[in-house]
Design an enzyme around this catalytic site. Sequence first.
Site, PDB file in Angstrom:
ATOM      1  N   HIS A  47       0.869  -1.241   0.025  1.00 63.70           N
ATOM      2  CA  HIS A  47      -0.012   0.081   0.083  1.00 63.70           C
ATOM      3  C   HIS A  47       0.863   1.249   0.205  1.00 63.70           C
ATOM      4  O   HIS A  47       0.899   2.086   0.936  1.00 63.70           O
ATOM      5  CB  HIS A  47      -1.014  -0.058   1.326  1.00 63.70           C
ATOM      6  CG  HIS A  47      -2.078  -1.188   1.216  1.00 63.70           C
ATOM      7  ND1 HIS A  47      -3.038  -1.039   0.125  1.00 63.70           N
ATOM      8  CD2 HIS A  47      -2.317  -2.121   1.970  1.00 63.70           C
ATOM      9  CE1 HIS A  47      -3.889  -1.979   0.468  1.00 63.70           C
ATOM     10  NE2 HIS A  47      -3.310  -2.641   1.479  1.00 63.70           N
ATOM     11  N   GLU A 154      -6.482 -12.161   6.521  1.00 65.46           N
ATOM     12  CA  GLU A 154      -7.258 -11.219   6.326  1.00 65.46           C
ATOM     13  C   GLU A 154      -8.267 -11.528   5.328  1.00 65.46           C
ATOM     14  O   GLU A 154      -9.162 -10.558   4.687  1.00 65.46           O
ATOM     15  CB  GLU A 154      -6.400 -10.024   5.679  1.00 65.46           C
ATOM     16  CG  GLU A 154      -5.519 -10.323   4.627  1.00 65.46           C
ATOM     17  CD  GLU A 154      -4.627  -8.990   4.025  1.00 65.46           C
ATOM     18  OE1 GLU A 154      -4.855  -7.978   4.685  1.00 65.46           O
ATOM     19  OE2 GLU A 154      -3.784  -9.244   3.341  1.00 65.46           O
ATOM     20  N   ASP A 180      -8.517  -5.353   6.885  1.00 65.91           N
ATOM     21  CA  ASP A 180      -9.254  -6.167   5.861  1.00 65.91           C
ATOM     22  C   ASP A 180      -9.913  -7.354   6.196  1.00 65.91           C
ATOM     23  O   ASP A 180     -10.861  -7.511   5.719  1.00 65.91           O
ATOM     24  CB  ASP A 180      -7.847  -6.769   4.892  1.00 65.91           C
ATOM     25  CG  ASP A 180      -7.619  -5.668   3.701  1.00 65.91           C
ATOM     26  OD1 ASP A 180      -8.206  -4.757   3.251  1.00 65.91           O
ATOM     27  OD2 ASP A 180      -6.238  -5.828   3.339  1.00 65.91           O
TER      28      ASP A 180
END
Length: 265
Positions: A47, A154, A180
Amino acid sequence: MLQNNLLQKVSQDQMCTAIGVKVVTSNEIILLARAAGYDSVFIDLEHSVMSIEDASRLCSTSLLSGITPFVRVPYECGSGFVQRVLDGGAMGIVFPHISTPEEARRAVSMTKYPPNGQRSLTAALPQFDFRRIAAKEMIPQVNAVGSTVFVQVETKMCLENIDAIAAVEGVEVLLLGANDLSLELSILGEWEHPRFRDALKLVAAAARKSGKVFGIAGLYSRPDICRHAVRDLGARYVLGHLDIGLLAIAMNKNVEQLRSLDTKP
């Protein structure tokens, strides 16, 4: 010998602390982390827009500073990408969105040298200060302490397969990604929800059963849950916060202080 603060802390039944890095690419962030007392750094290539070169520079600085660098790679980035990150100085790889034992085995294969995996051999690694070391001496060290495999929990499917994933040889850390996972469970941010609390217990139990490390990430604003995970569920790896979050917190506090200067009594 390679130094892996996570494995060393776990061997002493202690918690390994981590700071996440996703926006600051200069070496100063690592020196600040060392001064603050962090044990490890979580460099995020999933990310962020950081490059492998950025990650390698941060890893090298971490190694010199005695902080263990782990790198989260993008989902399904491929073995070639993982190899470059490891050759650049990472001491472990965080694999996001793992859902099946087969995916976990592929993650191990990308990360470990034979006979534990299929990572390609090279020489003069930053983990060894670029010294040329005989392969028969290097490979056992890297496989044992220099290539930690994090499986990020996740997805709902991962929870369903958690015992089988935890049992995969070479997987060392089950890292629960709170945001998540709660999104997948349709309870985004509802940290008190029974489904989230059950997930914490489920992952902790799977880690304990298979002798793996239980870790948590994403619960930056809930130290109470982190405390519960560490003290009651046996978590030994905790991602404290990301650089951008810490900067935002400090800036907001500073602005409050500045505005208070002009407040009339």
